[in-house]
Write an enzyme that holds these catalytic residues in place. Sequence first.
Site, PDB file in Angstrom:
ATOM      1  N   GLU A 160      33.147  45.393  44.931  1.00  0.00           N
ATOM      2  CA  GLU A 160      33.230  45.789  46.341  1.00  0.00           C
ATOM      3  C   GLU A 160      31.902  45.794  47.094  1.00  0.00           C
ATOM      4  O   GLU A 160      31.541  46.788  47.728  1.00  0.00           O
ATOM      5  CB  GLU A 160      33.899  47.180  46.431  1.00  0.00           C
ATOM      6  CG  GLU A 160      35.251  47.214  45.745  1.00  0.00           C
ATOM      7  CD  GLU A 160      35.944  48.573  45.796  1.00  0.00           C
ATOM      8  OE1 GLU A 160      35.308  49.551  46.204  1.00  0.00           O
ATOM      9  OE2 GLU A 160      37.125  48.641  45.438  1.00  0.00           O
ATOM     10  N   GLU A 265      43.958  44.165  40.074  1.00  0.00           N
ATOM     11  CA  GLU A 265      44.389  45.563  40.274  1.00  0.00           C
ATOM     12  C   GLU A 265      45.709  45.589  41.032  1.00  0.00           C
ATOM     13  O   GLU A 265      45.899  46.358  41.973  1.00  0.00           O
ATOM     14  CB  GLU A 265      43.310  46.354  41.038  1.00  0.00           C
ATOM     15  CG  GLU A 265      41.951  46.301  40.377  1.00  0.00           C
ATOM     16  CD  GLU A 265      40.897  47.192  41.035  1.00  0.00           C
ATOM     17  OE1 GLU A 265      41.253  48.038  41.872  1.00  0.00           O
ATOM     18  OE2 GLU A 265      39.714  47.039  40.695  1.00  0.00           O
TER      19      GLU A 265
HETATM   20  C1  GLA Z   1      39.194  50.297  43.317  1.00  0.00           C
HETATM   21  C2  GLA Z   1      38.432  50.234  42.024  1.00  0.00           C
HETATM   22  C3  GLA Z   1      39.255  50.725  40.865  1.00  0.00           C
HETATM   23  C4  GLA Z   1      40.026  51.953  41.208  1.00  0.00           C
HETATM   24  C5  GLA Z   1      40.853  51.718  42.417  1.00  0.00           C
HETATM   25  C6  GLA Z   1      41.685  52.918  42.688  1.00  0.00           C
HETATM   26  O1  GLA Z   1      40.054  49.273  43.503  1.00  0.00           O
HETATM   27  O2  GLA Z   1      37.976  48.947  41.712  1.00  0.00           O
HETATM   28  O3  GLA Z   1      38.415  51.011  39.807  1.00  0.00           O
HETATM   29  O4  GLA Z   1      39.179  53.042  41.413  1.00  0.00           O
HETATM   30  O5  GLA Z   1      39.957  51.457  43.476  1.00  0.00           O
HETATM   31  O6  GLA Z   1      42.166  53.515  41.534  1.00  0.00           O
END
Ligand code: GLA
Length: 376
Positions: A160, A265
């Site tokens: 990020e 994710e």
């Molecule tokens: C982001 C992070 C993850 C996690 C999510 C929420 O996407 O990369 O590690 O913390 O937020 O769980």
Amino acid sequence: MKRYFFSILITLLLVAFAVGPAQHAQTPSLKDAFKSDFLIGAALNRRQFSEQDLRALPIIKSHFNSISPENQLKWMYVHPRPGVYDFEGADRYVAFGEKYGMFVIGHTLVWHNQTPDWVFLDNKGNPVDRETLLNRLKDHIQTVVGRYKGKIKGWDVVNEAVNADGTLRQSKWLKIIGEDYIAQAFKFAHEADPQAELYYNDYSLEDEPKRNGAVRLIQKLQEQGVKITGVGLQGHNRLTWPTREQQDATITAFANLGIKVSITELDVDVLPRVDEEAGRKIKLTPELQPKLNPYTAGLPETVSDEQARKYAELFAVYLKHRDVIDRVTFWGVTDADTWLNNFPVRGRTNYPLLFDRNGKAKTALEAVINSRLARR
Ligand code: GLA
């Protein structure tokens, strides 16, 4: 007559028993359905990789062939204080992956969240200088990546780093070290384990301005000769976002850089959207419940069908790009353990995954598997 009736009844029952499990056995697991396409992963919490969550364990073993640590390898857990590393949980996580022959992911080395304040401060509480922070970063990456060399196969090196408009996030990493903190992190990771795959990971890259920023960032790393294996598209999706076209264009844009793409994710949020900042402050009063948390008694069939359609649409796009997609990882196993029950508003009842709160397969699971079967 009575005997005749009973023998029919018993025959019917036997047939029902035989057909029930047989039908079940014919439904392939996720990892089997996509075995010639990409790995299927899940993010695991501590109870899961410690084999204490008996509801999730059979699902993990039968459906997934890759794992990510939901929290355990983040800086605050693995390196809580200066000079103090705590590998107890991370060791267990990696051992779990090895025991079941999974492709084990490390998440994450450099992030602006879940990193303790001390990392950026000297012992008087003032911000450290570039050299000090670079040394801390190097020590962290060498120690953590080095410990799991050859065991953790792929690392989210930087998480990020890009803003919604495509500029670089003004994190403490950027402010103190400068833009090259990203290249440096990749170099340290590569030195620590030359075989490991190294990824840049981010959310909302399906939105064009942010995607363009990430493309520029990766191009720059490539021009500098920095090893980067792939991009992770987090895939925190909603019923209406991203569109099929956005998903398709995003995968193509990164594939054109000659790198691999993973969905890292994945989930599909079904609850009313709440702004992140505002959401954190909201307390769910009885008046707010119906508006912000409408499905406490269960997910209506219409919504569950809509979610299944969204999942099928997403997987159709992933399958179209199966030559560049290495892995699709879900952020959690069942709806009971998703972060979206507490983000951005605490205490909601969300349903973003493929298995329900009891570990039962949802309509969306069937839709995902059917999206694969439809291509045969
Ligand atoms: C982001 C992070 C993850 C996690 C999510 C929420 O996407 O990369 O590690 O913390 O937020 O769980």
